[in-house]
Design an enzyme around this catalytic site. Structure first.
Site, PDB file in Angstrom:
ATOM      1  N   ASP A  16       0.833  -1.208   0.000  1.00  0.00           N
ATOM      2  CA  ASP A  16       0.000   0.000   0.000  1.00  0.00           C
ATOM      3  C   ASP A  16       0.867   1.257   0.000  1.00  0.00           C
ATOM      4  O   ASP A  16       1.979   1.254   0.534  1.00  0.00           O
ATOM      5  CB  ASP A  16      -0.901  -0.023   1.247  1.00  0.00           C
ATOM      6  CG  ASP A  16      -2.068   0.938   1.118  1.00  0.00           C
ATOM      7  OD1 ASP A  16      -2.323   1.444   0.005  1.00  0.00           O
ATOM      8  OD2 ASP A  16      -2.723   1.190   2.146  1.00  0.00           O
ATOM      9  N   ASN A  18       1.371   3.389  -2.891  1.00  0.00           N
ATOM     10  CA  ASN A  18       1.937   3.842  -4.170  1.00  0.00           C
ATOM     11  C   ASN A  18       1.409   5.223  -4.554  1.00  0.00           C
ATOM     12  O   ASN A  18       2.172   6.091  -4.990  1.00  0.00           O
ATOM     13  CB  ASN A  18       1.551   2.875  -5.306  1.00  0.00           C
ATOM     14  CG  ASN A  18       2.196   1.517  -5.160  1.00  0.00           C
ATOM     15  OD1 ASN A  18       3.140   1.364  -4.391  1.00  0.00           O
ATOM     16  ND2 ASN A  18       1.701   0.538  -5.884  1.00  0.00           N
ATOM     17  N   HIS A  33       2.627   3.515  -9.026  1.00  0.00           N
ATOM     18  CA  HIS A  33       2.459   2.086  -9.300  1.00  0.00           C
ATOM     19  C   HIS A  33       3.651   1.533 -10.075  1.00  0.00           C
ATOM     20  O   HIS A  33       4.061   0.386  -9.858  1.00  0.00           O
ATOM     21  CB  HIS A  33       1.153   1.830 -10.059  1.00  0.00           C
ATOM     22  CG  HIS A  33      -0.070   2.109  -9.238  1.00  0.00           C
ATOM     23  ND1 HIS A  33      -0.214   1.647  -7.950  1.00  0.00           N
ATOM     24  CD2 HIS A  33      -1.203   2.811  -9.513  1.00  0.00           C
ATOM     25  CE1 HIS A  33      -1.380   2.055  -7.468  1.00  0.00           C
ATOM     26  NE2 HIS A  33      -1.991   2.769  -8.393  1.00  0.00           N
ATOM     27  N   SER A  61      -7.185  -5.923  -5.741  1.00  0.00           N
ATOM     28  CA  SER A  61      -8.294  -6.549  -5.011  1.00  0.00           C
ATOM     29  C   SER A  61      -9.566  -6.502  -5.851  1.00  0.00           C
ATOM     30  O   SER A  61      -9.654  -5.746  -6.830  1.00  0.00           O
ATOM     31  CB  SER A  61      -8.523  -5.829  -3.681  1.00  0.00           C
ATOM     32  OG  SER A  61      -9.186  -4.606  -3.914  1.00  0.00           O
ATOM     33  N   LEU A 127      11.503 -20.190  -4.698  1.00  0.00           N
ATOM     34  CA  LEU A 127      10.553 -19.264  -4.069  1.00  0.00           C
ATOM     35  C   LEU A 127       9.204 -19.397  -4.776  1.00  0.00           C
ATOM     36  O   LEU A 127       9.125 -19.277  -6.004  1.00  0.00           O
ATOM     37  CB  LEU A 127      11.046 -17.815  -4.186  1.00  0.00           C
ATOM     38  CG  LEU A 127      10.056 -16.765  -3.663  1.00  0.00           C
ATOM     39  CD1 LEU A 127       9.965 -16.804  -2.146  1.00  0.00           C
ATOM     40  CD2 LEU A 127      10.459 -15.362  -4.103  1.00  0.00           C
TER      41      LEU A 127
HETATM   42  C1  FPP Z   1      -1.916   0.100  -3.204  1.00  0.00           C
HETATM   43  O1  FPP Z   1      -1.462   1.443  -3.249  1.00  0.00           O
HETATM   44  C2  FPP Z   1      -1.374  -0.615  -4.320  1.00  0.00           C
HETATM   45  C3  FPP Z   1      -2.115  -1.220  -5.304  1.00  0.00           C
HETATM   46  C4  FPP Z   1      -3.598  -1.184  -5.323  1.00  0.00           C
HETATM   47  C5  FPP Z   1      -1.476  -1.894  -6.433  1.00  0.00           C
HETATM   48  C6  FPP Z   1      -0.233  -2.683  -6.142  1.00  0.00           C
HETATM   49  C7  FPP Z   1       0.434  -2.905  -7.436  1.00  0.00           C
HETATM   50  C8  FPP Z   1       1.771  -2.841  -7.671  1.00  0.00           C
HETATM   51  C9  FPP Z   1       2.752  -2.683  -6.594  1.00  0.00           C
HETATM   52  C10 FPP Z   1       2.328  -2.936  -9.066  1.00  0.00           C
HETATM   53  C11 FPP Z   1       1.948  -4.096  -9.901  1.00  0.00           C
HETATM   54  C12 FPP Z   1       2.148  -5.435  -9.281  1.00  0.00           C
HETATM   55  C13 FPP Z   1       2.786  -6.469  -9.861  1.00  0.00           C
HETATM   56  C14 FPP Z   1       2.750  -7.812  -9.210  1.00  0.00           C
HETATM   57  C15 FPP Z   1       3.568  -6.330 -11.095  1.00  0.00           C
HETATM   58  P1  FPP Z   1      -2.540   2.618  -3.371  1.00  0.00           P
HETATM   59  O2  FPP Z   1      -2.703   2.950  -4.798  1.00  0.00           O
HETATM   60  O3  FPP Z   1      -3.798   2.210  -2.682  1.00  0.00           O
HETATM   61  O4  FPP Z   1      -1.820   3.772  -2.619  1.00  0.00           O
HETATM   62  P2  FPP Z   1      -2.515   4.915  -1.735  1.00  0.00           P
HETATM   63  O5  FPP Z   1      -3.141   4.225  -0.555  1.00  0.00           O
HETATM   64  O6  FPP Z   1      -1.355   5.755  -1.335  1.00  0.00           O
HETATM   65  O7  FPP Z   1      -3.497   5.626  -2.605  1.00  0.00           O
END
Ligand code: FPP
Length: 246
Positions: A16, A18, A33, A61, A127
């Site tokens: 979480d 990004n 992201h 999700s 892994l």
């Molecule tokens: C949550 O941060 C993150 C996500 C919903 C996406 C996670 C995806 C990646 C790390 C990249 C792609 C994954 C792979 C396996 C290649 P958020 O956007 O909710 O952040 P915020 O809470 O700061 O808004």
């Protein structure tokens, strides 16, 4: 049963922060992201280097479809790119990829790439990397219940035992996570592995996911090593079991 877990066998991560990482830098959320995806590669390697056998990442999700379309599209593109660019290298390092979640909502191209990557890495054992995509813990429990009923049409719901259902979850052949790491400062599990995390140690950290590096992982592992896992027993029982084992 191990009571002093020096190291987790299975780590689950909610990546979480990004969006906030990007916002702090006046950049579009999608840039966060992209940085987050680079962090995935780094943490896979760090886990392999530390002999962690199972790593499960929450990438998307069932609720994330509610995000702006361009953000959803960026996340899908990143997933494709990841499968295209990184999987060959990771396979050489012995990484086995599995994707859990309802993949029927993904494009035919993405579904085919996922299936190909799973097949190409199926023999790897260093892994076990599981990516939860269009995944929800409630969805998993429901699909497991339906699959159990389909496989046992003559049985009644009263015959269903906990271990029966566990065998139909999308993580059936994985051990339950020992350690959950959630970055980004929130303290919740957001419909991740609800059934599987009954006894998981939970580590919540303020760092945004793109900033979570090898040193952060080491800190989480040190914290984990200090936990006493009781699995429902008392402190005395745990201490006696540890003495008997030594
Ligand atoms: C949550 O941060 C993150 C996500 C919903 C996406 C996670 C995806 C990646 C790390 C990249 C792609 C994954 C792979 C396996 C290649 P958020 O956007 O909710 O952040 P915020 O809470 O700061 O808004």
């Amino acid at each position: 049963m191990t009571t002093e877990p020096a190291q987790p066998q299975h780590i689950a991560i909610i990546m979480d922060g990004n969006g906030r990482w990007a916002k702090k830098r006046f950049l579009p959320r999608t840039v966060g992201h992209v940085k987050g995806a680079a962090g995935v590669r780094r943490i896979v390697k760090a886990c392999a280097d530390r002999d962690i056998q199972y790593l499960t990442l929450f990438a998307f999700s069932t609720e994330n479809w509610r995000r702006p379309p361009e953000e959803v599209s960026t996340l899908m593109d990143l997933f494709v790119q990841y499968l295209q660019k990184e999987m060959a290298d990771m396979s050489k390092e012995g990484v086995r990829l599995r994707v859990i979640g309802d993949r029927s909502a993904f494009s035919a191209d993405l579904q085919a790439r996922i299936a190909a990557a799973e097949q190409a890495t199926a023999h790897n054992t260093t892994l076990h990397l599981t990516v939860a995509a269009n995944y929800g813990g409630q969805w998993d429990i429901l699909q497991a219940s339906r699959a159990w009923q389909k496989a046992n049409p003559t049985l009644s719901i009263h015959d269903l035992r906990e271990q029966d259902l566990a065998a139909y979850l999308s993580t059936a052949d994985l051990p339950d996570p020992d350690l959950l790491i959630r970055t980004g400062g929130e303290s919740r599990i957001s419909n991740f592995l609800l059934w599987q995390m009954a006894y998981t140690e939970m580590y919540f950290v303020d760092d945004y996911w793109p900033d979570f590096d090898e040193a952060s992982l080491t800190k989480a592992l040190t914290w984990f090593a200090s936990r006493v896992r009781r699995f429902g027993r008392t402190d005395d029982q745990v201490a006696n079991a540890a003495n008997a084992a030594s």
